[in-house]
Design a protein around this motif. Sequence first.
Motif, PDB file in Angstrom:
ATOM      1  N   ARG A   1       0.822  -1.200   0.000  1.00 43.88           N
ATOM      2  CA  ARG A   1       0.000   0.000   0.000  1.00 43.88           C
ATOM      3  C   ARG A   1       0.868   1.268   0.000  1.00 43.88           C
ATOM      4  NH1 ARG A   1      -5.289  -0.913   1.829  1.00 43.88           N
ATOM      5  NH2 ARG A   1      -6.004  -2.840   0.808  1.00 43.88           N
ATOM      6  N   THR A   2       2.199   1.062   0.236  1.00 40.05           N
ATOM      7  CA  THR A   2       3.145   2.192   0.219  1.00 40.05           C
ATOM      8  C   THR A   2       4.284   1.850  -0.738  1.00 40.05           C
ATOM      9  OG1 THR A   2       4.381   1.276   2.106  1.00 40.05           O
ATOM     10  CG2 THR A   2       2.603   2.837   2.605  1.00 40.05           C
TER      11      THR A   2
ATOM     12  N   GLN B   1       5.906  -0.326  -4.544  1.00 40.36           N
ATOM     13  CA  GLN B   1       4.873  -1.335  -4.800  1.00 40.36           C
ATOM     14  C   GLN B   1       5.342  -2.282  -5.902  1.00 40.36           C
ATOM     15  OE1 GLN B   1       1.702   1.747  -5.329  1.00 40.36           O
ATOM     16  NE2 GLN B   1       0.482   0.436  -3.949  1.00 40.36           N
TER      17      GLN B   1
ATOM     18  N   VAL C   1       1.873   6.334  -5.541  1.00 42.02           N
ATOM     19  CA  VAL C   1       1.375   5.094  -4.938  1.00 42.02           C
ATOM     20  C   VAL C   1      -0.068   4.841  -5.396  1.00 42.02           C
ATOM     21  CG1 VAL C   1       0.789   3.959  -2.763  1.00 42.02           C
ATOM     22  CG2 VAL C   1       2.879   5.339  -2.940  1.00 42.02           C
TER      23      VAL C   1
ATOM     24  N   SER D   1      -3.584   3.728  -4.935  1.00 40.94           N
ATOM     25  CA  SER D   1      -4.492   3.566  -3.791  1.00 40.94           C
ATOM     26  C   SER D   1      -5.653   2.642  -4.167  1.00 40.94           C
ATOM     27  CB  SER D   1      -5.017   4.938  -3.361  1.00 40.94           C
ATOM     28  OG  SER D   1      -5.751   5.531  -4.423  1.00 40.94           O
TER      29      SER D   1
END
Length: 715
Positions: free
Chosen positions: A67-68, A71, A139, A141
């Motif tokens: 999620r951070t 990835q 990132v 999401s």
Amino acid sequence: MNTAILSVAIHSEHDTVTARQRARQIARLLGFDNQDQTRISTAVSEIARNAFNYAHGGRADYILEGRTAPQLFIVKISDTGAGIRGLDSILEGRYQSPTGMGLGIIGAKRLMDQFQIDSVPGQGTTIWLKKLLPKRVPVVSAAGLAAIAKALVEERPQNAYEELQHQNQELLTALEDIRTRQAELTRLNRELEDTNRGVVALYAELDEKADHLRRADELKSKFLSNMSHEFRSPLNSIMALSGLLINRSDGDLTEQQNQQVVYVRRAAQDLLELVNDLLDLAKVEAGKVEIRPLEFEIENLFAALRGMLRPLLINQSVDLIFEDATDLPAVYSDEGKVSQILRNFISNALKFTEVGEIRISAARLGESSIRFSVADTGIGIAPENIDLIFQDFGQVDNPIQKRVKGTGLGLPLSKKLSTILGGSVDVESRLGAGSTFTLDIPVRYREEVPEMVIEPPTVSFDPDKKVVLVVEDSPEMIMMYRSYLRDSGFEMMSAGTTREGEEILERVRPAAIILDVVLRSEDTWAFLARLKKDDRLKEIPVMVASTIEDQNKGFHLGADSYLLKPFEQPVLIQELCKLTGHLESTRVLIIDDLERDRYVLRQHLRSSQVSITEASGGLEGIRMATAARPDLIFLDLMMPDLTGFEVLDILKSDPAVAKIPVIITTSQVLSESDQQRLLPRTVVILGKGMLEQVDFPELLRCAAIERALPVKKLI
């Protein structure tokens, strides 16, 4: 945390095309560029085709990990087939398959950032293909994943024909990229060729510059060598004349006059020290330094340094301490150069130590080396200045440095001399806490010395020379004695044992005996006692030459002289002259164009029983020598009308004056060829700057024996 994006079942050839298309679509939506899209889709296509061909079907799952940042985009392709045999050999590139399966796996592995495979025989195979998302991509999401899922629903997969067209476009793009890269490579090669030509031209220019520098360095060394006489001659005259004034040779001086003369002498000494250091450095750089190794005791070296440097210790707040070195082995090296290095260390310590002590020590360093240390409690050296002090003319800026000026050449010269001796110098220092300079040298200087064999006793000798019996068992010392006595008024006979010595004494009566008291565990003290009790032999003077410092015992048993090894050639010859020769009143002719130098030499000779005449040039000197036929000639080498070499050639070619002993006095640094030219025809070479240290009565006594002293440079 892993998030599933899409799954594709692989049951037909068309499904492998779909798996490829979906991989490219998802990679595009995640932000990968065209090249990475092609890499990912190609890797997925290869592994999906393997699953269909070998396991008859499987499944491709598209996953986003994390999620951070960073990835990972993961494509998991699994099947329930028979597994892969020889997986290790496939991954190592050693497996050869006619179907190409091994190439597909290896190719896919190379295209992805991470690759993982798990294959169990009979249970199937699972492969994870992983690619890091580009750093420029934000990132992804949950909302981004929802948008990707929606786009995948709206964007239908292409059919096989459309996919083939897309692959052709990718291929054309790749070929265009290759063509562009090849053109760039061609351009870079041309630039590299131009650069290479420039480098070749630069190297040629550098070679030319290096040649100029070599010639300049040779000219510098030649200039320093040739100018040494011009530098030294006036300085030596100043030193000699000021010495006569300070010693009150011609009457008292006032206190102010004495102080002025001291200042003049000190300035001349500083300048002479600079000249000497420059010439020594020039010799080292020109490779003309000659190593003369001899065996010496460290305790004796320390004793000589103690006597030499204690007069410089005028600060009563500083102690000069030499530690005991009696348990250390004898060292075979050039004692003069070792002494020169240590003198430089100690002189620096004396300059920069205002209170405390200067401690000189020596210790074993392993089995084959010796470490000399000079530790002081002086001002110390900052770490950033350690390298500076070993550079030519390098000096640290310090209030004490301004008060005690030096040449800045002592430590660089010491470092170069240590390298020539096969060793090294180093320093440990802390500002305000003192310094420790060290010299590491081998116990034995490594040089190729031909194996020496002691010659058997002989009774054949020149009747015109005085015979000296040397009782010595060391081949090196026999070689040294033979070298020292060659071309002198003495001829050596050697005996390796006292028994051989006694056999020679039965047939020959030598003018003197040189005796070592350590001969293969023989009791040579008893041999000395027997000599002095024998009425036939007791009048023969005996000189004990040994490393054992026991003069009292030697003189008690009847020794006439006692020399401690090592000793220099002049010391040996002068002792033999003292034991065997006698000099009567001598008529001396001084040939020198400089009036001040004739005056200085005349002042040194006036305490001896001599009559002196002077000639101010070479031609005048030849006329006076031919007419008066003096007993001894002092000859300068550098004169305007004739050089000393030419005068010497003329004198030695005339039978009437050829046998008159000649002593050379010069400020010139002589080359090896010049020394060899003078060697057979002179008594001694004296440096004009060292006349104060010459024992003239002893010199005149030795000169009474024609050619009694071979060339010895005392400059």
